[in-house]
Design an enzyme around this catalytic site. Structure first.
Site, PDB file in Angstrom:
ATOM      1  CB  CYS A 127      -0.971  -0.031   1.183  1.00  0.00           C
ATOM      2  SG  CYS A 127      -0.206  -0.277   2.793  1.00  0.00           S
ATOM      3  CB  ALA A 128       0.713   4.692   1.172  1.00  0.00           C
TER       4      ALA A 128
END
Length: 235
Positions: free
Chosen positions: A106-107
């Site tokens: 994800c981030a």
């Protein structure tokens, strides 16, 4: 992991990528953040072939060299991440069986991607949420699914095993998931197959309980944290 430049999503003391699983005659499973896509050298060093992206901050498609799926899910308590548990499991399992290395990111590699890896461990290795989280934190200590995701994982545990046996205390999560006094994990018969990770203990073997009871408990827990505002963090 030194030598990589422009690590925008990796905080000091953290790593852009962490090895989660490495089994004989199967591919490797990695958990990481967006820096892995910004710095393709990370992918090449780890021989990553497949990428599962669950991210809204930046949508980076890596091109035909990689097999990639993209899941557009925000990191907040109301996101229904459980809706993609099965799709992510099938993607990861197919790749690993084909001896391909998979990155789930994800981030920041902390909340959304960690939740999907936890769900994979639960279904593939018959872990409870607690067992999966203890194991994953050994590999990537800063994983921290948000409270809403943890509740969905607890519901997934109920779906898989008929009841909840996990105890998610402060050693596993900063979020007080168990603040509701009526939420009490229940012991059950341990029907899981032998776990490959001996350092992760299973629950005491006793009787199972009805799923309906725990669905009601989850509802009360969800209501009790409906006003809970976690401190801002990247996922």
């Amino acid at each position: 992991m030194k030598g990589f430049h422009m690590l925008k999503y990796t905080l000091p003391g953290e790593q852009p990528i962490s090895l989660v699983l490495s089994e004989k005659e199967r591919g490797k499973l990695f958990l990481g953040n967006l820096d892995c896509l910004h710095n393709q050298e990370i992918l090449e060093i780890n021989n990553v072939n497949c990428i599962l992206s669950i991210c809204t901050e930046e949508k980076i498609m890596m091109g035909p060299k990689y097999k990639q799926i993209y899941l557009d899910i925000h990191d907040n308590m109301n996101s229904q991440i459980s809706n993609v548990f099965e799709r992510s499991f099938l993607f990861i399992e197919k790749a690993l069986k084909s001896q391909q290395n998979v990155l789930v990111h994800c981030a920041a590699g902390i909340s959304r991607s960690a939740t999907l890896v936890l769900a994979y461990l639960m279904k593939s290795y018959q872990y409870t949420v607690e067992q999966a989280l203890r194991f994953l934190k050994q590999k990537r200590p800063y994983v921290r699914p948000n409270p809403g995701f943890l509740l969905q994982l607890l519901d997934y545990e109920t779906m898989l095993y008929g009841c909840i046996t996990s105890n998610l205390g402060p050693d596993l999560t900063p979020f007080d998931i168990q603040r509701e006094p009526q939420y009490k994990p229940q012991p059950k018969v341990d029907l899981r197959k032998s776990l490959p990770l001996k350092q992760v203990p299973g629950p005491s073997p006793v009787a199972r309980v009805d799923r309906k009871t725990h669905t009601e408990i989850l509802t009360r827990v969800s209501q009790s944290i409906s006003t809970f505002q976690p401190k801002a963090f990247k996922s």
